[in-house]
Write an enzyme that holds these catalytic residues in place. Structure first.
Site, PDB file in Angstrom:
ATOM      1  N   SER A   1       0.984  -1.226   0.066  1.00 25.78           N
ATOM      2  CA  SER A   1       0.081   0.170  -0.226  1.00 25.78           C
ATOM      3  C   SER A   1       0.962   1.202  -0.002  1.00 25.78           C
ATOM      4  CB  SER A   1      -0.912   0.180   1.227  1.00 25.78           C
ATOM      5  OG  SER A   1      -0.137  -0.380   2.451  1.00 25.78           O
TER       6      SER A   1
ATOM      7  N   ASP B   1       5.931  -6.990   2.920  1.00 23.29           N
ATOM      8  CA  ASP B   1       4.685  -7.468   1.801  1.00 23.29           C
ATOM      9  C   ASP B   1       5.519  -7.695   0.491  1.00 23.29           C
ATOM     10  OD1 ASP B   1       2.267  -7.832   0.950  1.00 23.29           O
ATOM     11  OD2 ASP B   1       1.589  -5.605   0.827  1.00 23.29           O
TER      12      ASP B   1
ATOM     13  N   LYS C   1       4.580 -11.493   3.614  1.00 23.57           N
ATOM     14  CA  LYS C   1       3.282 -11.499   3.333  1.00 23.57           C
ATOM     15  C   LYS C   1       2.978 -11.753   1.582  1.00 23.57           C
ATOM     16  CE  LYS C   1      -0.133  -8.390   3.461  1.00 23.57           C
ATOM     17  NZ  LYS C   1      -0.496  -8.358   1.602  1.00 23.57           N
TER      18      LYS C   1
ATOM     19  N   GLU D   1       0.049 -12.861  -1.358  1.00 26.28           N
ATOM     20  CA  GLU D   1      -1.383 -12.956  -1.587  1.00 26.28           C
ATOM     21  C   GLU D   1      -1.740 -14.130  -2.595  1.00 26.28           C
ATOM     22  OE1 GLU D   1      -2.680  -9.357  -3.895  1.00 26.28           O
ATOM     23  OE2 GLU D   1      -1.888  -8.017  -2.346  1.00 26.28           O
TER      24      GLU D   1
ATOM     25  N   GLU E   1      -9.143  -9.950   3.590  1.00 22.93           N
ATOM     26  CA  GLU E   1      -9.695  -8.389   3.493  1.00 22.93           C
ATOM     27  C   GLU E   1     -11.159  -8.514   2.549  1.00 22.93           C
ATOM     28  OE1 GLU E   1      -6.347  -6.409   1.286  1.00 22.93           O
ATOM     29  OE2 GLU E   1      -7.800  -4.753   1.033  1.00 22.93           O
TER      30      GLU E   1
HETATM   31  O1  KIV Z   1      -0.545  -3.368   1.270  1.00 26.51           O
HETATM   32  C1  KIV Z   1      -1.085  -3.353   2.554  1.00 26.51           C
HETATM   33  O2  KIV Z   1      -1.095  -2.461   3.277  1.00 26.51           O
HETATM   34  C2  KIV Z   1      -1.667  -4.773   2.833  1.00 26.51           C
HETATM   35  C3  KIV Z   1      -2.806  -4.688   4.378  1.00 26.51           C
HETATM   36  C4  KIV Z   1      -3.945  -3.591   4.073  1.00 26.51           C
HETATM   37  C5  KIV Z   1      -3.273  -5.945   4.588  1.00 26.51           C
HETATM   38  O3  KIV Z   1      -1.673  -5.598   2.361  1.00 26.51           O
END
Ligand code: KIV
Length: 265
Positions: A46, A84, A114, A116, A183
């Site tokens: 994000s 992420d 993380k 997806e 989500e």
């Molecule tokens: O990129 C991000 O901030 C996210 C969260 C909102 C879970 O994936």
């Protein structure tokens, strides 16, 4: 300072207390989050939207993520630090995934990554965990697949989609994920997944029954104003406060009121 949050401590929280997670992209915010007792800090992709001003998260690169994760690392002492994996850093092959996730741990000091995706990620999750890289999954609305789904609509509403999501959740838990983000899915579905899984579920737009919650820090601070999903609660109105401060500064400079003699050498 309470004990360091490791992935094992994080998992144990499932049966003990709700888990609070927020995103961060820089040293200062990371330090404030850590100081105030956040359980985990996610350096989310994000960052592309709220920091870099991209329209989606798809433009974010590995190098950008490493840069931000390094900055956040310097501010986080106690919380679990999760990086992420950006678009195309893990989708093409498990080998790519291992190399790129390795960079998060080796170069940037993240303690987990993380990714997806559901069943299609099982082999990748297996490879990552085999080499000692803890993985958080992400199901439901997966922003890196925005063009495939054609928008940010709620996921898992139909019986078929809900059943698929439950199977995905079970598959990635079995593959070795230590936790999963859910989500923008109906809260009843999130409750069912939360009850079925042994690993903690972290909701964003998934209702109150998840084991924990995550929000984008710029959203909850009222800094990002381009759009506001229903699930965002603003705990501050920082954009408005910043405008007020900037206007006051500009006026003071223009009128010769700043700096004063006592603010000079
Ligand atoms: O990129 C991000 O901030 C996210 C969260 C909102 C879970 O994936």
């Amino acid at each position: 300072m309470k004990d360091k949050v490791t992935t094992t401590v994080f998992q144990r929280l499932k049966s003990r207390e709700k888990i609070a997670v927020l995103t961060a992209y820089d040293y200062l915010v990371a330090q404030l989050l850590d100081e105030t007792g956040i359980d985990a800090v996610l350096v989310g992709d994000s960052v592309g939207m709220v920091f870099s001003g991209y329209h989606t998260t798809l433009s974010v690169t590995m190098d950008e993520m490493i840069y931000h994760t390094k900055a956040v690392r310097r501010g986080v002492k106690r919380a679990l630090l999760i990086g992420d994996m950006p678009f195309m850093s893990y989708q093409a092959s498990p080998e790519d995934a291992v190399a790129n996730a390795g960079r998060f741990l080796q170069e940037a000091g993240a303690e987990a990554v993380k990714i997806e995706g559901g069943r299609e990620m099982v082999e990748t999750i297996g490879k990552l965990t085999q080499v000692g890289i803890p993985v958080m999954g992400h199901l439901g609305l997966t922003p890196q697949s925005i063009h495939q789904f054609g928008g940010y609509r709620i996921r898992g509403k139909s019986q078929e989609e809900a059943a698929r999501l439950i199977q995905d959740a079970q598959a990635i838990e079995e593959a070795g994920c230590f936790s999963v983000v859910l989500e923008k899915i109906p809260s009843d579905l999130a409750r069912e997944v939360t009850q079925q899984l042994k690993i903690p579920t972290i909701g964003i737009g998934a209702g109150p029954h998840c084991d924990g919650q995550v929000l984008v820090v710029h959203d909850m601070l009222g800094l990002f104003e381009r759009f506001k999903p229903k699930f965002v609660r603003r705990y501050a109105q920082l954009a408005e406060e910043m405008r007020t401060a900037f206007r006051a500064y500009i006026q003071d400079v223009k009128r010769g009121k700043f700096p004063r003699q006592e603010e000079s050498y």
